[in-house]
Motif scaffolding. Sequence first.
Motif, mmCIF file in Angstrom:
data_model
loop_
_atom_site.group_PDB
_atom_site.id
_atom_site.type_symbol
_atom_site.label_atom_id
_atom_site.label_comp_id
_atom_site.label_asym_id
_atom_site.label_seq_id
_atom_site.Cartn_x
_atom_site.Cartn_y
_atom_site.Cartn_z
ATOM 1 N N LYS A 1 0.835 -1.193 0.000
ATOM 2 C CA LYS A 1 0.000 0.000 0.000
ATOM 3 C C LYS A 1 0.870 1.244 0.000
ATOM 4 N N PHE B 1 0.497 5.679 0.139
ATOM 5 C CA PHE B 1 -0.405 6.764 0.552
ATOM 6 C C PHE B 1 -0.149 8.006 -0.291
ATOM 7 N N HIS C 1 -4.024 4.431 -1.172
ATOM 8 C CA HIS C 1 -4.881 5.337 -0.406
ATOM 9 C C HIS C 1 -4.904 6.634 -1.205
ATOM 10 N N VAL D 1 -8.010 1.406 -2.406
ATOM 11 C CA VAL D 1 -8.649 0.941 -1.172
ATOM 12 C C VAL D 1 -9.690 1.944 -0.681
ATOM 13 N N HIS D 2 -10.527 1.485 0.184
ATOM 14 C CA HIS D 2 -11.570 2.272 0.875
ATOM 15 C C HIS D 2 -12.166 3.409 0.032
HETATM 16 ZN ZN ZN Z 1 -5.853 4.252 3.760
#
Ligand code: ZN
Length: 483
Positions: A151, A153, A183, A238-239
Amino acid sequence: MSLDLVVRGGTVATAERTFRADVGIQGEKVVEIGNGLSGKTILDATGKLVLPGGVDSHCHIEQLSGMGVMAADDFYSATVSAAHGGTTTVIPFCAQHRGDDLKKVLADYHERARTKAVIDYGFHLIIANPDEKTLARDLPDAIGSGIRSFKIFMTYERMRLHDEQILDVMAAARREGALVMVHAENHGIISWLAGRMVKQGNTLPRYHAICHTRGSEAEAIERVIRLAELVDCPILIVHVSTPEGIEAIRQARARSLKVFGETCPQYLFLTAKDIDIGIQGAMFCCSPPPRDEAAQEACWKGLKDGALHVYSSDHAPYRMDASGKLPKGDKTTFKEMANGVPGLELRLPLLFTYGYGAGRISLEEFVNLTSKRHAETYGLYPRKGTIAIGSDADIAVWDLEKKLTVEKTHDNVGYTPYRGRTLKGWPVAVLSRGKVIVENGKLGAERGRGRFLARAPSEALKPLGRDVPEISQLKAWNTPLQL
Ligand code: ZN
Ligand code: DUC
Ligand code: ZN
């Protein structure tokens, strides 16, 4: 052959079909699926559903957050909580912060999990320090050890990568065979607005949702898709929380790009109104924040039409005290509180009630969104994510009729955002590799029994082999771009 255990008389559902059958287990594996099976031990599933255990591919356990706060759950409390909610595999993160040596980070997380996890686990990495050593040596080594996703950011001062760094990480992922999770929020929008809010004295949790605008998510998703297209690198956002963000993913997929989306319970079942209750609203503060009913609908639609590929918890556990959400007590500003909500335990029961129970999704879709797709995308299928001969006997037996009003969960967070909701349909027995680890709410698993899962390369992370025009031109000139 006398089987060790038979789950007898239930209705089995996989992501493909639903059928009546007994499931025969020998040791840790499913070895027979049929009728009239007998074994040394019988688990009566008459009138119940027999589903693959959930696979939660996004959760934070015993991890230091982007803001430098330690999660409230360790590998024991988190995995116990997951098991009570029918989840039998988790894929949390090993987080590299700026300046951290990735090899050391990995060794630390392996040690944390090894002695505590009660269910099986894989790892993703978080990459915040993509220096030469990380990219050239440590990442390939980690990938070789079965950690095939990381991941990055686009926001958080201590974690975010610039576009050039994102491209470096994507190039490494493409070279070595890993999936990049993103992210995606525009850092400038969030921090500029947050600065203004604080200056104007608007520091309550509700201002958190104002600063993380819909546009900040959409802009970052659109940008990162263009970056990924440049280096032909599959990505998973994600999210995802907004109609605009989901639409950007849908359009990329319509162009046949390998862009996957994920959403979470907080975007289906909470809204920004939940945050607007004064300082207590910190309980619902996560990034991105819950939005409104229209955004919830967009998430449901995305899950139905495939723009959103998986449904994960993004369990990010912080207590309502100085250790997490409220470092300065009631004086804590929204900028200072840890971001995240718990969700490991209730992820499946919530979707079962509001998705399957409400007729929004079929049982097969439920299994797909909670289990199979996660296993498939992250290289664990068919060992996990299904009930089939040769698969690990990770099974949850669901009582369709069981109703419970949510009071508290088994994690170490001390609250749940879903308190007071009555959910219908609960896992009453949960098996991990053939062992009953939860039965009627009682835990029967010893600490440290969970095993690390080295993950294989999956279809999801294979590049398309398609270039943008400029990269094609370089090839035509015989001066190809070297990744
Ligand atoms: Zn995140
Ligand atoms: N991102 C996550 O994925 N989880 C919790 C907080 C965040 O910003
Ligand atoms: Zn997360």
